[in-house]
Motif scaffolding. Structure first.
Motif, PDB file in Angstrom:
ATOM      1  N   ALA A  18     -33.603  19.374  81.222  1.00  0.00           N
ATOM      2  CA  ALA A  18     -34.753  19.873  81.979  1.00  0.00           C
ATOM      3  C   ALA A  18     -35.055  21.340  81.675  1.00  0.00           C
ATOM      4  O   ALA A  18     -35.979  21.915  82.261  1.00  0.00           O
ATOM      5  CB  ALA A  18     -34.508  19.701  83.471  1.00  0.00           C
ATOM      6  N   GLY A  19     -34.287  21.938  80.773  1.00  0.00           N
ATOM      7  CA  GLY A  19     -34.520  23.329  80.415  1.00  0.00           C
ATOM      8  C   GLY A  19     -33.944  24.333  81.391  1.00  0.00           C
ATOM      9  O   GLY A  19     -34.349  25.500  81.403  1.00  0.00           O
ATOM     10  N   ILE A  20     -32.983  23.890  82.185  1.00  0.00           N
ATOM     11  CA  ILE A  20     -32.348  24.776  83.159  1.00  0.00           C
ATOM     12  C   ILE A  20     -31.075  25.354  82.549  1.00  0.00           C
ATOM     13  O   ILE A  20     -30.146  24.612  82.216  1.00  0.00           O
ATOM     14  CB  ILE A  20     -31.986  24.013  84.450  1.00  0.00           C
ATOM     15  N   LYS A  21     -31.029  26.663  82.394  1.00  0.00           N
ATOM     16  CA  LYS A  21     -29.807  27.332  81.945  1.00  0.00           C
ATOM     17  C   LYS A  21     -28.963  27.580  83.181  1.00  0.00           C
ATOM     18  O   LYS A  21     -29.082  28.608  83.850  1.00  0.00           O
ATOM     19  CB  LYS A  21     -30.139  28.637  81.222  1.00  0.00           C
ATOM     20  N   LEU A  22     -28.113  26.612  83.478  1.00  0.00           N
ATOM     21  CA  LEU A  22     -27.409  26.620  84.753  1.00  0.00           C
ATOM     22  C   LEU A  22     -26.451  27.793  84.845  1.00  0.00           C
ATOM     23  O   LEU A  22     -25.664  28.058  83.931  1.00  0.00           O
ATOM     24  CB  LEU A  22     -26.656  25.307  84.952  1.00  0.00           C
ATOM     25  N   ALA A  23     -26.533  28.498  85.956  1.00  0.00           N
ATOM     26  CA  ALA A  23     -25.653  29.630  86.244  1.00  0.00           C
ATOM     27  C   ALA A  23     -25.542  29.731  87.755  1.00  0.00           C
ATOM     28  O   ALA A  23     -26.354  29.162  88.497  1.00  0.00           O
ATOM     29  CB  ALA A  23     -26.230  30.922  85.663  1.00  0.00           C
ATOM     30  N   ASP A  24     -24.520  30.430  88.211  1.00  0.00           N
ATOM     31  CA  ASP A  24     -24.329  30.589  89.647  1.00  0.00           C
ATOM     32  C   ASP A  24     -25.261  31.677  90.173  1.00  0.00           C
ATOM     33  O   ASP A  24     -24.826  32.727  90.648  1.00  0.00           O
ATOM     34  CB  ASP A  24     -22.861  30.919  89.944  1.00  0.00           C
ATOM     35  N   LYS A  25     -26.562  31.409  90.058  1.00  0.00           N
ATOM     36  CA  LYS A  25     -27.604  32.339  90.474  1.00  0.00           C
ATOM     37  C   LYS A  25     -28.669  31.565  91.241  1.00  0.00           C
ATOM     38  O   LYS A  25     -28.830  30.349  91.045  1.00  0.00           O
ATOM     39  CB  LYS A  25     -28.225  33.025  89.259  1.00  0.00           C
ATOM     40  N   PRO A  26     -29.420  32.234  92.100  1.00  0.00           N
ATOM     41  CA  PRO A  26     -30.346  31.515  92.987  1.00  0.00           C
ATOM     42  C   PRO A  26     -31.369  30.631  92.289  1.00  0.00           C
ATOM     43  O   PRO A  26     -31.545  29.460  92.670  1.00  0.00           O
ATOM     44  CB  PRO A  26     -31.030  32.651  93.771  1.00  0.00           C
ATOM     45  N   SER A  27     -32.081  31.133  91.273  1.00  0.00           N
ATOM     46  CA  SER A  27     -33.153  30.336  90.683  1.00  0.00           C
ATOM     47  C   SER A  27     -32.650  29.098  89.950  1.00  0.00           C
ATOM     48  O   SER A  27     -33.153  27.987  90.202  1.00  0.00           O
ATOM     49  CB  SER A  27     -34.028  31.190  89.755  1.00  0.00           C
ATOM     50  N   PRO A  28     -31.673  29.204  89.050  1.00  0.00           N
ATOM     51  CA  PRO A  28     -31.217  27.977  88.384  1.00  0.00           C
ATOM     52  C   PRO A  28     -30.598  26.966  89.344  1.00  0.00           C
ATOM     53  O   PRO A  28     -30.765  25.752  89.168  1.00  0.00           O
ATOM     54  CB  PRO A  28     -30.203  28.470  87.344  1.00  0.00           C
ATOM     55  N   LEU A  29     -29.908  27.441  90.363  1.00  0.00           N
ATOM     56  CA  LEU A  29     -29.346  26.510  91.351  1.00  0.00           C
ATOM     57  C   LEU A  29     -30.462  25.815  92.122  1.00  0.00           C
ATOM     58  O   LEU A  29     -30.381  24.620  92.409  1.00  0.00           O
ATOM     59  CB  LEU A  29     -28.414  27.242  92.317  1.00  0.00           C
ATOM     60  N   TYR A  30     -31.511  26.562  92.452  1.00  0.00           N
ATOM     61  CA  TYR A  30     -32.642  25.944  93.139  1.00  0.00           C
ATOM     62  C   TYR A  30     -33.323  24.918  92.233  1.00  0.00           C
ATOM     63  O   TYR A  30     -33.672  23.821  92.670  1.00  0.00           O
ATOM     64  CB  TYR A  30     -33.650  26.995  93.587  1.00  0.00           C
ATOM     65  N   ARG A  31     -33.506  25.260  90.971  1.00  0.00           N
ATOM     66  CA  ARG A  31     -34.123  24.313  90.044  1.00  0.00           C
ATOM     67  C   ARG A  31     -33.270  23.046  89.911  1.00  0.00           C
ATOM     68  O   ARG A  31     -33.809  21.938  89.751  1.00  0.00           O
ATOM     69  CB  ARG A  31     -34.335  24.967  88.678  1.00  0.00           C
ATOM     70  N   LEU A  32     -31.958  23.188  90.003  1.00  0.00           N
ATOM     71  CA  LEU A  32     -31.083  22.017  89.981  1.00  0.00           C
ATOM     72  C   LEU A  32     -31.296  21.169  91.232  1.00  0.00           C
ATOM     73  O   LEU A  32     -31.310  19.937  91.159  1.00  0.00           O
ATOM     74  CB  LEU A  32     -29.619  22.441  89.858  1.00  0.00           C
ATOM     75  N   LEU A  33     -31.481  21.810  92.370  1.00  0.00           N
ATOM     76  CA  LEU A  33     -31.756  21.066  93.602  1.00  0.00           C
ATOM     77  C   LEU A  33     -33.069  20.290  93.473  1.00  0.00           C
ATOM     78  O   LEU A  33     -33.151  19.124  93.882  1.00  0.00           O
ATOM     79  CB  LEU A  33     -31.824  22.022  94.795  1.00  0.00           C
ATOM     80  N   VAL A  34     -34.076  20.918  92.900  1.00  0.00           N
ATOM     81  CA  VAL A  34     -35.353  20.235  92.664  1.00  0.00           C
ATOM     82  C   VAL A  34     -35.143  19.042  91.734  1.00  0.00           C
ATOM     83  O   VAL A  34     -35.643  17.940  91.991  1.00  0.00           O
ATOM     84  CB  VAL A  34     -36.383  21.216  92.071  1.00  0.00           C
ATOM     85  N   LEU A  35     -34.395  19.248  90.662  1.00  0.00           N
ATOM     86  CA  LEU A  35     -34.121  18.159  89.722  1.00  0.00           C
ATOM     87  C   LEU A  35     -33.391  17.012  90.410  1.00  0.00           C
ATOM     88  O   LEU A  35     -33.719  15.836  90.204  1.00  0.00           O
ATOM     89  CB  LEU A  35     -33.300  18.682  88.544  1.00  0.00           C
ATOM     90  N   ALA A  36     -32.402  17.339  91.234  1.00  0.00           N
ATOM     91  CA  ALA A  36     -31.659  16.301  91.958  1.00  0.00           C
ATOM     92  C   ALA A  36     -32.589  15.529  92.890  1.00  0.00           C
ATOM     93  O   ALA A  36     -32.467  14.305  93.030  1.00  0.00           O
ATOM     94  CB  ALA A  36     -30.509  16.924  92.745  1.00  0.00           C
TER      95      ALA A  36
END
Length: 206
Positions: A18-36
Motif C-alpha cells: 500500500a506504499g506505507i513505510k511502516l514506522a513507530d510514528k503517528p502517520s504510518p501507524l494511522y495509515r495502517l489502521l486505515v488499511l486494516a
C-alpha cells in the motif's frame, strides 16, 4: 526449504504494497489502521490496498485530515479504487474512526499502545473500539504492526495459520517464528497463500 520459498514468492507485507513505510510514528501507524479497516470487509485484498493508496493520494494520511475531509471526497477516493458495495459505509466509518483516535489518543496510536494493559490482548481490545475494526481488523493491524511493536511478536493469527497448514507447515506460532527474524513478513506471506490456492500450490511444490 519451504519457508524460504514462501518468503521468496509471497513475502511482502500489505503495508508495503500500500506504499506505507511502516514506522513507530503517528502517520504510518494511522495509515495502517486505515488499511486494516479497508481489508476487514469482504472485498478483494488488492482492491483494499488500491483504496488505501487512493486515500493517501487524496492526502488523507492523518486522523485530522480524515476527520476534516468531506464524506463525498472519501467516497470518491474509494470509488476510484473500485471499492464498491462498502464505499459509503466505509467512508462514514473512516471519519468516525478518525474522530475516535483524535478524542481518545490525541491522534497518536502510540498512546493506544502505551494504554494497552494486558499486552497483545489489551492492544486488540482497544483497536476493536474503532469503527468497522472487529476481530479481523485487529488481527490485520497486529500482524503488520509487529514489525515495529516487538511485544506483539510472533503474531500469527488464524488466517496466517490456515496458510501454514495449506503448504504443510506446522500451525504453531512459536515453531513458525523460529524460521525467520521478520515475523510480519512471514505472517503476510502465510495470509497470501491462505487466500490464493495457486500461490500456495506453487510454494508447496517448489
Amino acid at each position: 526449504m519451504i519457508v524460504r520459498r514462501l518468503l521468496d514468492k509471497a513475502g511482502r507485507t500489505y503495508a508495503d504494497e500500500a506504499g506505507i513505510k511502516l514506522a513507530d510514528k503517528p502517520s504510518p501507524l494511522y495509515r495502517l489502521l486505515v488499511l486494516a479497516t479497508l481489508l476487514s470487509t469482504r472485498i478483494n485484498a488488492g482492491i483494499a490496498v488500491a483504496a488505501a493508496k487512493e486515500l493517501a493520494a487524496a492526502k488523507l494520511t492523518t486522523p485530522r485530515a480524515m476527520a476534516d475531509s468531506r464524506w463525498q471526497d472519501r467516497v470518491d477516493a474509494l470509488g476510484r479504487a473500485h471499492y464498491l458495495r462498502y464505499d459509503e459505509q466505509t467512508a462514514t466509518a473512516l471519519g468516525d474512526s478518525a474522530e475516535t483516535l483524535l478524542r481518545d489518543y490525541s491522534g497518536d496510536l502510540r498512546k493506544l499502545r502505551e494504554a494497552g494493559d494486558g499486552g497483545t490482548e489489551g492492544i486488540r481490545r482497544r483497536l476493536r473500539k474503532f469503527a468497522r475494526v472487529g476481530p479481523v481488523g485487529a488481527d490485520i493491524f497486529c500482524r503488520e504492526a509487529q514489525a515495529v511493536w516487538p511485544e506483539l511478536r510472533p503474531y500469527l493469527d488464524k488466517k496466517a495459520l490456515d496458510g501454514a497448514k495449506r503448504i504443510g507447515l506446522p500451525a504453531d506460532p512459536a515453531q513458525l517464528a523460529r524460521h525467520t527474524d521478520d515475523e510480519a513478513l512471514l505472517a503476510a506471506a502465510l495470509v497470501r497463500v491462505a487466500l490464493d490456492r495457486e500461490l500456495a500450490e506453487s510454494v508447496a511444490e517448489g
